[in-house]
Design a protein around this motif. Structure first.
Motif, PDB file in Angstrom:
ATOM      1  N   GLY A  96       3.876   1.494  -1.414  1.00  9.95           N
ATOM      2  CA  GLY A  96       4.957   1.294  -2.381  1.00  9.95           C
ATOM      3  C   GLY A  96       5.045   2.346  -3.474  1.00  9.95           C
ATOM      4  O   GLY A  96       6.133   2.654  -3.963  1.00  9.95           O
ATOM      5  N   ARG A 143       7.387 -11.195  10.191  1.00 11.11           N
ATOM      6  CA  ARG A 143       6.599 -11.997   9.246  1.00 11.11           C
ATOM      7  C   ARG A 143       6.514 -13.463   9.681  1.00 11.11           C
ATOM      8  O   ARG A 143       5.467 -14.090   9.588  1.00 11.11           O
ATOM      9  N   SER A 193       9.356   2.342  13.615  1.00  8.12           N
ATOM     10  CA  SER A 193      10.305   3.456  13.584  1.00  8.12           C
ATOM     11  C   SER A 193      11.397   3.279  14.633  1.00  8.12           C
ATOM     12  O   SER A 193      12.551   3.642  14.399  1.00  8.12           O
ATOM     13  N   ALA A 205      21.628  -1.546   5.073  1.00  8.00           N
ATOM     14  CA  ALA A 205      20.737  -1.501   6.244  1.00  8.00           C
ATOM     15  C   ALA A 205      20.403  -0.049   6.600  1.00  8.00           C
ATOM     16  O   ALA A 205      19.243   0.289   6.868  1.00  8.00           O
ATOM     17  N   LEU A 246      11.794   4.689   7.144  1.00  6.88           N
ATOM     18  CA  LEU A 246      11.291   5.769   8.019  1.00  6.88           C
ATOM     19  C   LEU A 246      10.553   6.814   7.181  1.00  6.88           C
ATOM     20  O   LEU A 246       9.479   7.292   7.554  1.00  6.88           O
ATOM     21  N   ILE A 293      18.531   0.385  14.111  1.00 10.59           N
ATOM     22  CA  ILE A 293      19.424  -0.011  13.011  1.00 10.59           C
ATOM     23  C   ILE A 293      20.507   1.064  12.821  1.00 10.59           C
ATOM     24  O   ILE A 293      21.696   0.763  12.719  1.00 10.59           O
ATOM     25  N   ALA A 346      16.898  -4.399   0.481  1.00  7.03           N
ATOM     26  CA  ALA A 346      16.476  -5.441   1.425  1.00  7.03           C
ATOM     27  C   ALA A 346      17.127  -6.777   1.071  1.00  7.03           C
ATOM     28  O   ALA A 346      17.411  -7.595   1.950  1.00  7.03           O
ATOM     29  N   PRO A 349       0.819  -1.218   0.000  1.00  5.15           N
ATOM     30  CA  PRO A 349       0.000   0.000   0.000  1.00  5.15           C
ATOM     31  C   PRO A 349       0.859   1.278   0.000  1.00  5.15           C
ATOM     32  O   PRO A 349       0.420   2.308  -0.489  1.00  5.15           O
TER      33      PRO A 349
END
Ligand code: HEM
Length: 275
Positions: A66, A189, A146, A119, A127, A152, A85, A64
């Motif tokens: 993207g 996931r 976030s 990363a 974000l 990260i 990714a 949604p």
């Protein structure tokens, strides 16, 4: 009965350090297989449309957040996010294999640099998408993911700072924390789908993608792996009690089994149908 049979000197004490190594190897092997499947999914689902249509590649896909007509910067962030990714998910486990580090130090160094950059860029892109576009979930999910993005960035900075200064033991600890934070979206996931398969989705409102289980998982996706990692660091120490080490193994093994169930559920329920 002779003396030898009664003697306790022949009974080996429980080798808890070995049990920890076995449990960690068991956990890591399952995690690496799961990362491999997600890696193949990313390559198969996102690379072909982006190669064909560039910034329009994510239009009409299942994401949604993207694509937005006219929002070039946001579309660039989304495209970079899913492309990078692949390096994060495919490269992370490779960085942790001791044999690769030992036998291919140059590869380890270059993959490490690429992983760190991927990363960090992916987290910044994530974000940006989270706060400029509406995705599934609500404010709680925006905040929890976030926090992962910020972790990260912080862990990547610390892993880099320590390796530049030659503090390898410290570097290892921060790099492992970075791996856990950067793989949090994978844990999310896998746990989501494993939970859905075992409980039928208790605590999840699939319409709005909210609910108590999803809120807990929002934080748990990085807090549980990071706490387990910290526990592992403690168990590695000489002064760690056997009781703590046995408790660690007894917690990690069931978690690894649940992770395997989640990988199976995510593969057949989420990844394969989109490939
Ligand atoms: C660096 C580790 C990360 C990786 C490897 C990663 C990976 C991915 C992947 C593969 C997708 C596509 C979703 C799918 O098909 O299942 C995605 C989507 C997305 N990610 Fe990440 N992600 C990471 C971190 C983050 C962070 C830290 C944030 C937010 C702060 C974020 C926000 C998003 C958003 C907003 C989407 C689009 C979701 C939608 O359209 O509804 N990601 N990510």
């Amino acid at each position: 009965m002779n003396d030898a049979a009664l003697s306790t000197t022949h009974v080996r004490p429980l080798d808890t350090q070995r049990a920890i190594n076995l449990a960690v190897t068991f956990w890591f092997s399952i995690a690496a297989i799961g990362h491999g499947i997600f890696f193949v999914y990313i390559l198969a689902v996102f690379y072909p449309p982006i190669a064909e249509s560039g910034l329009y590649g994510l239009q009409d896909m299942h994401l949604p957040a993207g694509f937005r007509e006219g929002d070039t910067l946001g579309n660039l962030a989304a495209v970079a996010h899913v492309l990078l990714a692949a390096i994060v998910i495919g490269g992370g486990p490779l960085q942790l294999i001791p044999g690769v580090r030992r036998k291919l130090p140059t590869f380890h160094r270059w993959l490490g640099r690429s992983y760190l950059l991927a990363a960090v860029t992916s987290a910044i892109g994530g974000l940006y998408m989270t706060w400029t576009r509406h995705s599934i979930g609500d404010l709680v999910s925006q905040i929890t993911i976030s926090i992962d993005g910020v972790l990260i960035l912080v862990f990547a900075f610390l892993a880099l700072r320590h390796v530049i200064a030659g503090r390898i033991a410290e570097h290892r600890r921060w790099a492992l924390r970075l791996f856990m934070a950067a793989s949090a979206v994978w844990f999310f996931r896998v746990v989501l789908m494993g939970w859905a398969m075992l409980t039928g989705g208790w605590g999840i409102d699939w319409e709005t993608f909210t609910g108590p289980f999803l809120y807990a998982l929002g934080f748990g996706q990085y807090l549980v792996p990071l706490v387990m990692l910290q526990w592992y660091f403690h168990c590695e120490k000489r002064e760690a009690s056997q009781r703590a080490q046995i408790a660690f193994v007894s917690t990690l093994v069931p978690l690894a089994v649940f992770m395997a169930i989640g990988i199976f559920a995510a593969t057949i329920g989420m990844w394969l149908p989109r490939m």
